[in-house]
Design an enzyme around this catalytic site. Structure first.
Site, mmCIF file in Angstrom:
data_model
loop_
_atom_site.group_PDB
_atom_site.id
_atom_site.type_symbol
_atom_site.label_atom_id
_atom_site.label_comp_id
_atom_site.label_asym_id
_atom_site.label_seq_id
_atom_site.Cartn_x
_atom_site.Cartn_y
_atom_site.Cartn_z
ATOM 1 C CD GLU A 21 16.185 -10.649 -12.050
ATOM 2 O OE1 GLU A 21 15.853 -11.353 -11.089
ATOM 3 O OE2 GLU A 21 15.695 -9.528 -12.264
ATOM 4 C CB CYS A 43 -0.938 0.096 1.189
ATOM 5 S SG CYS A 43 -1.938 -1.372 1.417
ATOM 6 C CG HIS A 69 19.545 -34.487 -12.989
ATOM 7 N ND1 HIS A 69 20.083 -35.758 -12.909
ATOM 8 C CD2 HIS A 69 20.569 -33.669 -13.334
ATOM 9 C CE1 HIS A 69 21.389 -35.700 -13.156
ATOM 10 N NE2 HIS A 69 21.699 -34.435 -13.425
ATOM 11 C CG ASN A 117 2.391 0.192 3.951
ATOM 12 O OD1 ASN A 117 2.054 -0.921 3.564
ATOM 13 N ND2 ASN A 117 3.644 0.608 3.885
ATOM 14 N N GLY A 118 0.747 -1.839 6.164
ATOM 15 C CA GLY A 118 1.294 -2.799 7.121
ATOM 16 C C GLY A 118 0.251 -3.840 7.475
ATOM 17 C CD1 TRP A 176 -0.510 -5.638 -4.038
ATOM 18 C CD2 TRP A 176 -0.176 -6.402 -1.963
ATOM 19 N NE1 TRP A 176 -0.015 -6.913 -4.127
ATOM 20 C CE2 TRP A 176 0.196 -7.416 -2.877
ATOM 21 C CE3 TRP A 176 -0.055 -6.662 -0.610
ATOM 22 C CZ2 TRP A 176 0.683 -8.655 -2.482
ATOM 23 C CZ3 TRP A 176 0.431 -7.895 -0.205
ATOM 24 C CH2 TRP A 176 0.797 -8.879 -1.143
ATOM 25 C CE LYS A 216 10.564 -1.061 -7.763
ATOM 26 N NZ LYS A 216 10.889 -2.311 -8.461
ATOM 27 C CD GLU A 268 8.646 -9.370 -11.785
ATOM 28 O OE1 GLU A 268 9.856 -9.171 -11.913
ATOM 29 O OE2 GLU A 268 8.024 -9.060 -10.753
ATOM 30 C CE LYS A 273 12.368 -8.841 -13.408
ATOM 31 N NZ LYS A 273 13.246 -8.689 -12.306
ATOM 32 N NE ARG A 312 4.424 1.789 -0.456
ATOM 33 C CZ ARG A 312 5.479 1.281 0.159
ATOM 34 N NH1 ARG A 312 6.673 1.424 -0.373
ATOM 35 N NH2 ARG A 312 5.359 0.649 1.295
HETATM 36 C C1 F6R Z 1 11.113 -8.810 -9.139
HETATM 37 C C2 F6R Z 1 11.084 -7.954 -7.970
HETATM 38 C C3 F6R Z 1 10.997 -8.598 -6.641
HETATM 39 C C4 F6R Z 1 11.930 -7.895 -5.630
HETATM 40 C C5 F6R Z 1 11.702 -8.451 -4.222
HETATM 41 C C6 F6R Z 1 12.659 -7.875 -3.210
HETATM 42 O O1 F6R Z 1 11.188 -8.073 -10.316
HETATM 43 O O2 F6R Z 1 11.107 -6.760 -8.054
HETATM 44 O O3 F6R Z 1 11.284 -9.958 -6.707
HETATM 45 O O4 F6R Z 1 13.240 -8.076 -6.041
HETATM 46 O O5 F6R Z 1 10.388 -8.191 -3.835
HETATM 47 O O6 F6R Z 1 12.495 -6.500 -3.088
HETATM 48 P P1 F6R Z 1 13.611 -5.603 -2.418
HETATM 49 O O7 F6R Z 1 14.811 -5.657 -3.282
HETATM 50 O O8 F6R Z 1 13.010 -4.226 -2.340
HETATM 51 O O9 F6R Z 1 13.894 -6.189 -1.063
#
Ligand code: F6R
Length: 600
Positions: free
Chosen positions: A473, A2, A496, A106-107, A80, A595, A480, A477, A27
């Protein structure tokens, strides 16, 4: 997660808050709401003394009626969902029974269920399924208790706020309006909340991006601080003592424009294109001597992180083990508490936001166990910086797109810097000169690879050595932002088990540069081809063999091996981004994600 924004000053609050919330949509974006005081708006009836508007949907789609809310003090929220589905009624702000109190949060309130039960038994009526609504009702109860004791003005508010902080368990950044109190109340415990000090106006927000538009003077609250934002200024107090405290006001020089799209269609695209400068700025920083000496003395290093940051930790592991001969463990932060920490271990939390709850918990655990603790983060003053003994900043600037791109590259840069320092200057020359290589990488046209990926239901990403985390990674990407199932795999592991999933409809993206793993990677790619899978191979410039084997060959710019790690990552980001565009996805705001993950 949020996003929350508050404003008090000479301007009309609602338009300032709406613009601020747009910066915080990363967020959370399933619903939004505002509460404003001194309001004659039609929405008034919903909340008695305060005007409240709240709706399911995105703040960017909100109509003009939101900005027409009348009053110069207000709070706003973009949600969120954690407790209760996205809906008008579950959107914040939440109000008490009288409508005199409005709260955004938020929380997570961990003890909300028992609080709700006892408040209902005391006669309170709840409208939503959220944990947040208990806060509004608790404040109503404590204000009534203060009235009964004859407390008035700020003493009444002090009593209510302190009682609230005593009662709540969990994490919360709160902004509160109480009818009759001519200001904004801000409370912080384990969730991010920063304040901005402008010219006769004050701001509050989950992060500084909405504030930087108006002022660069940022005040970082600490956990268990509560603050009153009044026309005459900010006063901060510490719970439980209630003593007034001074918190440092920092001048933040982040460029406001870098928090905007600047001609690109999506933030993700813009952020990918910023990476040459981001890498160089992040790599070219010196690391404090004390931090270096603690790392040198450590018998091993453990990295704790989540998601992309975890992958950056794995990249670090491959390089540090090989070139510095240091034992490195990398743990998913949410699992870290299950494991013993070896004596003499230094622990590094890698976190873009500096607010990821699992990563903070892991670092606190390491610190409590007596380890020296480090943070690699992008956000000045974030929670992780207050836990860590040593902080290394990535220089990515604000990252708005939910999918991490430039922050991942910046983390790799800082972690490669550590490898370079511990490894007596290894990679220094190559990485100091990487800028043109990355600029050339950005000339890549992802159309061909994306055309294959967009029709797939499953995609495998494979690599060996340091390209294993890069494959993880790349797959993260892709999944997601496109919602295609994508799985990163160590190339040697396919046979395997996952081999059974390979079909002519299952593309494999293989990263295979001319490093030590090259011969065996070529064999692995041939095995995949033999099972009918189309292979998109990313390899070193001029690799004729790979070109011949692969269905699509993507050559990296000619450069040193270590630079190819970064180039290959950028190529994978570009393929994912373009595939998401072809599929019509909301690139910057993928479904169900946020995020900054400030809940456990
Ligand atoms: C993927 C992504 C997430 C963050 C994860 C950790 O694209 O953005 O997997 O990497 O939520 O977030 P931070 O780095 O802020 O601890």
């Amino acid at each position: 997660m949020c996003g929350i924004v508050g404003y008090t000053g000479k301007r009309s609050a609602a338009p300032v808050i709406v613009e601020g919330l747009k910066c915080l949509e990363y967020r959370g974006y399933d619903s939004f709401g505002l509460a404003v005081t001194d309001c004659e708006s039609a929405a008034k009836s919903d909340a008695g003394g305060l005007a409240v508007i709240k709706k399911q949907g995105r703040i960017s789609d909100a109509g003009r009626d939101v900005t027409l809310l009348n009053g110069n003090t207000g709070i706003g929220h973009t949600r969120w969902a954690t407790h209760g589905v996205p809906s008008d009624v579950n959107a914040h702000p939440h109000t008490d029974c009288t409508g005199d109190i409005a709260v955004i949060h938020n929380g997570i309130i961990e003890n909300y269920a028992e609080l709700k039960r006892s408040l209902i038994a005391e006669g309170h009526t709840f409208k939503s399924e959220t944990d947040t609504e208990v806060i509004a009702h608790l404040l109503e109860k404590f204000c009534n208790a203060a009235d009964a004791d004859g407390l008035i003005g700020e003493e009444r508010i002090d009593f209510a706020v302190k009682s609230l902080m005593e009662t709540l368990e969990g994490s919360f950044a709160l902004l509160i309006l109480i009818r009759g109190f001519s200001g904004l109340i801000a409370i912080k415990r384990f969730s991010p909340l920063v304040l901005g000090i402008g010219d006769e106006e004050l701001f509050a927000s989950s992060d500084m991006t909405p504030i930087l538009e108006h002022t660069q003077k940022i005040l970082f609250l600490e956990d268990d601080d509560y603050a009153y934002l009044m026309p005459e200024g900010i006063r901060v107090f510490s719970y439980p003592s209630g003593d007034a405290v001074e918190r440092e006001v920092k001048t933040v020089d982040w460029d406001v424009e870098s928090a905007k799209k600047g001609g690109y269609d999506f933030f993700m695209e813009k952020e990918i294109f910023e990476q040459p400068a981001v890498f160089v700025n992040s790599f070219r920083q010196s690391i404090d001597d004390k931090a270096v000496s603690v790392l040198k003395k450590a018998s091993s290093i453990t990295v704790v992180a989540c998601g992309s940051s975890y992958h950056a930790g794995l990249v670090f592991r491959y390089l540090a083990e090989k070139y510095c001969k240091i034992p490195v463990r990398v743990e998913i932060a949410s699992e870290f508490l299950n494991f013993a920490i070896a004596k003499g271990t230094a622990v590094i939390a890698v976190t873009q936001s500096g607010e990821t709850a699992d990563t903070l918990a892991a670092l606190r655990h390491a610190k409590a166990s007596g380890c020296p603790v480090f943070a690699v983060t992008n956000v000045l003053g974030s929670s992780v910086t207050r836990i860590a003994d040593h902080v290394l900043y990535t220089r990515a600037g604000p990252e708005i797109s939910v999918a991490a791109t430039k922050s991942f590259i910046a983390q790799c840069a800082v972690l490669m810097r550590i490898v370079s320092v511990l490894g007596k200057g290894i990679f220094e020359k190559e990485l100091f000169e990487i800028y043109p290589v990355l600029e050339e990488t950005l000339l890549f046209d992802p159309a061909g690879a994306s055309a294959v990926c967009k029709d797939a239901e499953n995609i495998f990403y494979v690599g060996r050595g340091v390209y294993y985390p890069i494959s993880l990674e790349g797959a993260l990407k892709m999944k997601e932002i496109t919602y295609i199932h994508a799985e990163g795999c160590a190339a040697g592991e396919l046979k395997h088990g996952p081999f059974s999933l390979l079909t002519p409809e299952t593309p494999v993206i293989a990263v295979c540069t001319k490093d030590a793993s090259y011969p065996v990677m070529i064999s692995n790619i041939k095995e995949m081809k033999a099972r009918g899978a189309p292979v998109i191979a990313i390899g070193s410039a001029g690799d004729k063999d790979l070109k011949e084997i692969a269905d699509i060959f993507i050559p990296l710019p000619k450069s040193e091996n270590i630079c190819e790690v970064i180039s290959a990552t950028i190529i994978l980001q570009m393929i994912a981004c373009n595939t998401a565009v072809l599929l019509g996805r909301d690139v910057d705001k993928p479904r169900n994600l946020a995020k900054s993950v400030t809940v456990i």
